[in-house]
Design an enzyme around this catalytic site. Structure first.
Site, mmCIF file in Angstrom:
data_model
loop_
_atom_site.group_PDB
_atom_site.id
_atom_site.type_symbol
_atom_site.label_atom_id
_atom_site.label_comp_id
_atom_site.label_asym_id
_atom_site.label_seq_id
_atom_site.Cartn_x
_atom_site.Cartn_y
_atom_site.Cartn_z
ATOM 1 N N THR A 62 -1.644 8.903 1.701
ATOM 2 C CA THR A 62 -1.746 7.550 1.698
ATOM 3 C C THR A 62 -3.033 7.315 2.977
ATOM 4 O OG1 THR A 62 -0.157 7.444 3.536
ATOM 5 C CG2 THR A 62 0.522 7.430 1.179
ATOM 6 N N SER A 100 10.529 10.263 7.890
ATOM 7 C CA SER A 100 9.570 11.341 7.858
ATOM 8 C C SER A 100 9.900 12.468 8.339
ATOM 9 C CB SER A 100 8.507 10.576 8.967
ATOM 10 O OG SER A 100 7.591 11.761 9.142
ATOM 11 N N SER A 130 0.819 -1.152 0.074
ATOM 12 C CA SER A 130 0.102 0.084 -0.080
ATOM 13 C C SER A 130 0.886 1.284 -0.056
ATOM 14 C CB SER A 130 -1.032 0.025 1.256
ATOM 15 O OG SER A 130 -0.177 0.110 2.418
ATOM 16 N N LYS A 176 11.340 7.549 14.148
ATOM 17 C CA LYS A 176 12.024 8.148 13.140
ATOM 18 C C LYS A 176 13.349 8.889 13.433
ATOM 19 C CE LYS A 176 8.766 6.680 10.134
ATOM 20 N NZ LYS A 176 9.019 5.611 9.126
ATOM 21 N N TYR A 188 6.130 7.770 17.440
ATOM 22 C CA TYR A 188 6.354 7.625 16.031
ATOM 23 C C TYR A 188 7.847 8.526 15.734
ATOM 24 C CZ TYR A 188 5.754 8.617 11.118
ATOM 25 O OH TYR A 188 6.081 8.445 9.500
#
Length: 268
Positions: free
Chosen positions: A193, A145, A20, A162, A158
């Protein structure tokens, strides 16, 4: 501007998170360049859907894996090496995001985010690197990111995962440069996305909502095209997206003002 090298017929590209989003679009981009592809994610059925969308399916091999199972990733790297006899480029695109405040997030959920985004990426990369070195070199690309450069509300684990990728792979780059290994850190901003839909909340349930930033962001296909270009040009670090990419310089040169801005910014 340097053109993308389209002579990829003898190159093998291994892409995780290929079922995906950005990973899927990277599959299509490299398939158009006639690369041989190994595509990986947890969802085997979706991987075969992606394969079926490729123009040259004989050069697309499905290899399902779970980044949380770090003990198996060295074996998966060995398996990937055997498929075409070598791997020239590993693109670590798999990952999971977060939509919960730090104090509302269970520690096991924070650990799961770190296991997927950081430890899984590290283990898989270390698994394939010896083969790349034995074959004379290669490239490891990490889809990080903008959160790898700064943090904001509801992204604590998160952002930590990263940030950790940058520290680890910046250090690794200094250790393997003489082995003809190139490492590229790719930092997307708002890309359209399902990352916010699948993001984990504090109890581990999917967020289930599309963020405004993602909804209005760059297309995944457009992002993939920029990633292919950056890897071809051997960029060590690149920021992809819209005006949000300017936040990296904003934080670097005006950190106090940037912090004040983040405290007031709308975060969904």
């Amino acid at each position: 501007m340097k053109m993308i090298d389209t002579d990829m017929k003898n190159k093998v590209v291994w892409i995780t998170g290929a079922s995906s989003g950005i990973g899927e679009e990277l599959v299509y981009a490299y398939n158009k360049l006639d690369a041989k592809l190994i595509i990986s994610s947890r969802n085997r059925d979706e991987l075969f859907r992606v394969k079926n969308n490729c123009k040259n399916q004989i050069n697309v091999h499905v290899l399902s894996l779970d980044l949380r199972d770090t003990e198996q990733l060295e074996y998966k790297a060995k398996e990937a090496q055997k498929i075409f006899g070598h791997v020239d480029l590993l693109i670590n695109s798999a990952g999971v995001s977060q939509r919960s405040r730090a104090m509302d997030t269970a520690i096991n959920i924070e650990q799961e985010i770190m296991n997927i985004n950081f430890w899984g990426t590290v283990a898989l990369s270390k698994g394939i690197l010896p083969y790349m070195m034995a074959n004379g070199g290669g490239t490891v690309a990490i889809i990080s990111s903008l959160m790898g450069k700064f943090g904001t509300r509801q992204r604590s684990a998160y952002a930590a995962s990263k940030h950790a990728l940058h520290g680890y792979f910046d250090s690794l780059r200094t250790e393997v440069f003489d082995k003809n290994i190139h490492i590229s850190l790719i930092c997307p901003g708002f890309i359209k996305t399902n990352i916010s839909l699948n993001a984990l909340t504090g109890n581990g349930h999917p967020h289930g909502l599309m963020d405004e930033g993602q909804e209005n962001g760059m297309s995944a296909a457009g992002c993939a095209a920029e990633i292919v270009k950056a890897i071809d040009q051997k960029k060590e670090e690149v920021y992809i997206g819209g005006k949000e990419t300017k936040a990296v310089l904003f934080k670097r040169f005006f950190p106090a003002r940037f912090s004040a801005y983040l405290r007031k910014a709308k975060v969904t």
